[in-house]
Design a protein around this motif. Sequence first.
Motif, PDB file in Angstrom:
ATOM      1  N   ARG A  33     -11.868   3.862   0.940  1.00 25.62           N
ATOM      2  CA  ARG A  33     -12.915   2.888   0.595  1.00 25.62           C
ATOM      3  C   ARG A  33     -12.903   1.683   1.537  1.00 25.62           C
ATOM      4  NH1 ARG A  33     -16.968   0.812   0.498  1.00 25.62           N
ATOM      5  NH2 ARG A  33     -17.779  -0.560  -1.084  1.00 25.62           N
ATOM      6  N   TYR A  34     -11.740   1.076   1.702  1.00 22.69           N
ATOM      7  CA  TYR A  34     -11.690  -0.203   2.392  1.00 22.69           C
ATOM      8  C   TYR A  34     -11.357  -0.099   3.874  1.00 22.69           C
ATOM      9  CZ  TYR A  34     -12.257  -2.033  -2.218  1.00 22.69           C
ATOM     10  OH  TYR A  34     -12.773  -2.302  -3.466  1.00 22.69           O
ATOM     11  N   TRP A  35     -10.852   1.040   4.318  1.00 23.49           N
ATOM     12  CA  TRP A  35     -10.630   1.187   5.757  1.00 23.49           C
ATOM     13  C   TRP A  35     -11.760   1.991   6.388  1.00 23.49           C
ATOM     14  CZ3 TRP A  35      -9.594   4.989   9.423  1.00 23.49           C
ATOM     15  CH2 TRP A  35      -9.318   4.469  10.691  1.00 23.49           C
ATOM     16  N   LEU A  36     -12.107   3.133   5.776  1.00 23.10           N
ATOM     17  CA  LEU A  36     -13.202   3.936   6.311  1.00 23.10           C
ATOM     18  C   LEU A  36     -14.561   3.464   5.801  1.00 23.10           C
ATOM     19  CD1 LEU A  36     -12.066   7.675   6.321  1.00 23.10           C
ATOM     20  CD2 LEU A  36     -12.203   6.077   8.215  1.00 23.10           C
ATOM     21  N   ASP A  37     -14.548   2.608   4.773  1.00 21.39           N
ATOM     22  CA  ASP A  37     -15.781   2.065   4.201  1.00 21.39           C
ATOM     23  C   ASP A  37     -16.693   3.174   3.676  1.00 21.39           C
ATOM     24  OD1 ASP A  37     -17.285  -0.120   3.413  1.00 21.39           O
ATOM     25  OD2 ASP A  37     -18.509  -0.097   5.232  1.00 21.39           O
ATOM     26  N   LEU A  38     -16.069   4.193   3.076  1.00 23.18           N
ATOM     27  CA  LEU A  38     -16.848   5.295   2.500  1.00 23.18           C
ATOM     28  C   LEU A  38     -17.365   4.895   1.123  1.00 23.18           C
ATOM     29  CD1 LEU A  38     -14.653   8.439   3.293  1.00 23.18           C
ATOM     30  CD2 LEU A  38     -16.630   7.577   4.558  1.00 23.18           C
ATOM     31  N   PRO A  39     -18.568   5.320   0.768  1.00 22.93           N
ATOM     32  CA  PRO A  39     -19.048   5.094  -0.595  1.00 22.93           C
ATOM     33  C   PRO A  39     -18.280   5.988  -1.578  1.00 22.93           C
ATOM     34  CG  PRO A  39     -20.677   6.297   0.697  1.00 22.93           C
ATOM     35  CD  PRO A  39     -19.559   5.950   1.625  1.00 22.93           C
ATOM     36  N   ASN A  40     -18.345   5.609  -2.836  1.00 27.78           N
ATOM     37  CA  ASN A  40     -17.576   6.324  -3.860  1.00 27.78           C
ATOM     38  C   ASN A  40     -17.888   7.821  -3.894  1.00 27.78           C
ATOM     39  OD1 ASN A  40     -16.415   3.906  -4.531  1.00 27.78           O
ATOM     40  ND2 ASN A  40     -17.606   3.604  -6.392  1.00 27.78           N
ATOM     41  N   ARG A  44      -2.566   8.999  -4.765  1.00 23.62           N
ATOM     42  CA  ARG A  44      -4.012   9.063  -5.013  1.00 23.62           C
ATOM     43  C   ARG A  44      -4.660   7.680  -4.963  1.00 23.62           C
ATOM     44  NH1 ARG A  44      -6.124  14.189  -5.080  1.00 23.62           N
ATOM     45  NH2 ARG A  44      -7.273  13.947  -6.973  1.00 23.62           N
ATOM     46  N   LYS A  45      -3.979   6.671  -5.494  1.00 28.04           N
ATOM     47  CA  LYS A  45      -4.529   5.309  -5.427  1.00 28.04           C
ATOM     48  C   LYS A  45      -4.579   4.831  -3.978  1.00 28.04           C
ATOM     49  CE  LYS A  45      -3.015   3.976 -10.021  1.00 28.04           C
ATOM     50  NZ  LYS A  45      -2.016   3.239 -10.800  1.00 28.04           N
ATOM     51  N   ARG A  46      -3.520   5.104  -3.243  1.00 28.70           N
ATOM     52  CA  ARG A  46      -3.481   4.715  -1.820  1.00 28.70           C
ATOM     53  C   ARG A  46      -4.605   5.410  -1.049  1.00 28.70           C
ATOM     54  NH1 ARG A  46       1.448   6.087  -0.694  1.00 28.70           N
ATOM     55  NH2 ARG A  46       0.948   8.152   0.050  1.00 28.70           N
ATOM     56  N   GLU A  47      -4.795   6.702  -1.302  1.00 27.81           N
ATOM     57  CA  GLU A  47      -5.852   7.441  -0.621  1.00 27.81           C
ATOM     58  C   GLU A  47      -7.219   6.836  -0.909  1.00 27.81           C
ATOM     59  OE1 GLU A  47      -3.567  11.766  -0.902  1.00 27.81           O
ATOM     60  OE2 GLU A  47      -5.318  11.386  -2.150  1.00 27.81           O
ATOM     61  N   LEU A 102       0.837  -1.201   0.000  1.00 29.98           N
ATOM     62  CA  LEU A 102       0.000   0.000   0.000  1.00 29.98           C
ATOM     63  C   LEU A 102       0.874   1.254   0.000  1.00 29.98           C
ATOM     64  CD1 LEU A 102      -3.034   0.748   0.140  1.00 29.98           C
ATOM     65  CD2 LEU A 102      -2.786   0.815   2.612  1.00 29.98           C
ATOM     66  N   GLY A 103       1.960   1.215   0.755  1.00 32.44           N
ATOM     67  CA  GLY A 103       2.878   2.344   0.816  1.00 32.44           C
ATOM     68  C   GLY A 103       3.611   2.608  -0.481  1.00 32.44           C
ATOM     69  N   ARG A 104       3.713   1.579  -1.335  1.00 30.58           N
ATOM     70  CA  ARG A 104       4.394   1.744  -2.631  1.00 30.58           C
ATOM     71  C   ARG A 104       3.478   2.293  -3.720  1.00 30.58           C
ATOM     72  NH1 ARG A 104       7.465  -3.113  -1.060  1.00 30.58           N
ATOM     73  NH2 ARG A 104       5.821  -4.448  -1.927  1.00 30.58           N
ATOM     74  N   ALA A 121     -11.902   4.568 -11.055  1.00 28.15           N
ATOM     75  CA  ALA A 121     -10.671   4.225 -11.763  1.00 28.15           C
ATOM     76  C   ALA A 121      -9.506   4.045 -10.792  1.00 28.15           C
ATOM     77  CB  ALA A 121     -10.336   5.303 -12.790  1.00 28.15           C
ATOM     78  N   LEU A 122      -9.380   4.944  -9.815  1.00 25.44           N
ATOM     79  CA  LEU A 122      -8.307   4.836  -8.828  1.00 25.44           C
ATOM     80  C   LEU A 122      -8.426   3.551  -8.022  1.00 25.44           C
ATOM     81  CD1 LEU A 122      -8.208   8.529  -7.548  1.00 25.44           C
ATOM     82  CD2 LEU A 122      -6.398   7.351  -8.821  1.00 25.44           C
ATOM     83  N   LEU A 123      -9.647   3.195  -7.639  1.00 25.36           N
ATOM     84  CA  LEU A 123      -9.858   1.964  -6.878  1.00 25.36           C
ATOM     85  C   LEU A 123      -9.500   0.730  -7.710  1.00 25.36           C
ATOM     86  CD1 LEU A 123     -13.231   2.788  -5.091  1.00 25.36           C
ATOM     87  CD2 LEU A 123     -10.979   2.566  -4.011  1.00 25.36           C
ATOM     88  N   SER A 124      -9.972   0.694  -8.930  1.00 27.27           N
ATOM     89  CA  SER A 124      -9.702  -0.461  -9.789  1.00 27.27           C
ATOM     90  C   SER A 124      -8.203  -0.621 -10.063  1.00 27.27           C
ATOM     91  CB  SER A 124     -10.467  -0.313 -11.104  1.00 27.27           C
ATOM     92  OG  SER A 124     -10.173  -1.382 -11.965  1.00 27.27           O
ATOM     93  N   ARG A 125      -7.570   0.464 -10.449  1.00 23.33           N
ATOM     94  CA  ARG A 125      -6.134   0.410 -10.750  1.00 23.33           C
ATOM     95  C   ARG A 125      -5.301   0.161  -9.493  1.00 23.33           C
ATOM     96  NH1 ARG A 125      -6.915   5.520 -14.615  1.00 23.33           N
ATOM     97  NH2 ARG A 125      -7.798   4.404 -16.384  1.00 23.33           N
ATOM     98  N   GLY A 126      -5.749   0.726  -8.369  1.00 16.91           N
ATOM     99  CA  GLY A 126      -5.052   0.492  -7.107  1.00 16.91           C
ATOM    100  C   GLY A 126      -5.130  -0.962  -6.685  1.00 16.91           C
ATOM    101  N   LEU A 127      -6.305  -1.569  -6.806  1.00 18.06           N
ATOM    102  CA  LEU A 127      -6.457  -2.996  -6.477  1.00 18.06           C
ATOM    103  C   LEU A 127      -5.632  -3.869  -7.408  1.00 18.06           C
ATOM    104  CD1 LEU A 127     -10.272  -3.224  -5.655  1.00 18.06           C
ATOM    105  CD2 LEU A 127      -8.357  -3.485  -4.054  1.00 18.06           C
ATOM    106  N   ASP A 128      -5.606  -3.518  -8.702  1.00 20.77           N
ATOM    107  CA  ASP A 128      -4.775  -4.262  -9.652  1.00 20.77           C
ATOM    108  C   ASP A 128      -3.300  -4.189  -9.261  1.00 20.77           C
ATOM    109  OD1 ASP A 128      -6.984  -5.006 -11.164  1.00 20.77           O
ATOM    110  OD2 ASP A 128      -6.685  -3.439 -12.688  1.00 20.77           O
TER     111      ASP A 128
END
Length: 161
Positions: free
Chosen positions: A121-128, A113-116, A107-109, A144-151
């Motif tokens: 989303r997954y720690w604070l469980d905020l909706p998009n 913006r992707k990390r944020e 996550l640190g790497r 897009a940030l979520l999808s690319r970040g997860l990839d």
Amino acid sequence: MTGMEQDGFADLFFGHAARMVRLAALLGADDPEDVVQEAFCKVYGGRHRLRGDGDRVVAYLNRTVLNEVRSRHRRVTTARSKAHLLVPDLVSSGPDAVDSHAVVTALGRLPERKREALVLRYWLDLPNAEIAEVMGVRVGTVKALLSRGLDALAADLEVER
């Protein structure tokens, strides 16, 4: 609310300070307690301008913490320390369990913006929509940030998504 009273601010602080420290740490702050202290000071200084329900005030606090971390990232070029993170040994259990330290390291790497987006989303469980508001971007950008970040996380951790 036409401004936040003293008692309301104390409730806000005691109800959200620990969560905000964890948020700042997950966003990569070297000094998450200081980040949160500064964010609360800024919110307190503008408390007379805060309007709306408690959820809007908390969203404003989330954004203030995020902006403070961003600001410090711009000023500080030293390596980030993960000493403030308290995470369980495993993110999941079972045969596909991933070491939480590996997840935090991966996550640190990620780019900021992707990390944020992933942390919100997954720690604070905020909706998009709320993530978009906190980050100051459109909902499509968040997706897009979520999808690319997860990839990127999946590739870094060598797991299938």
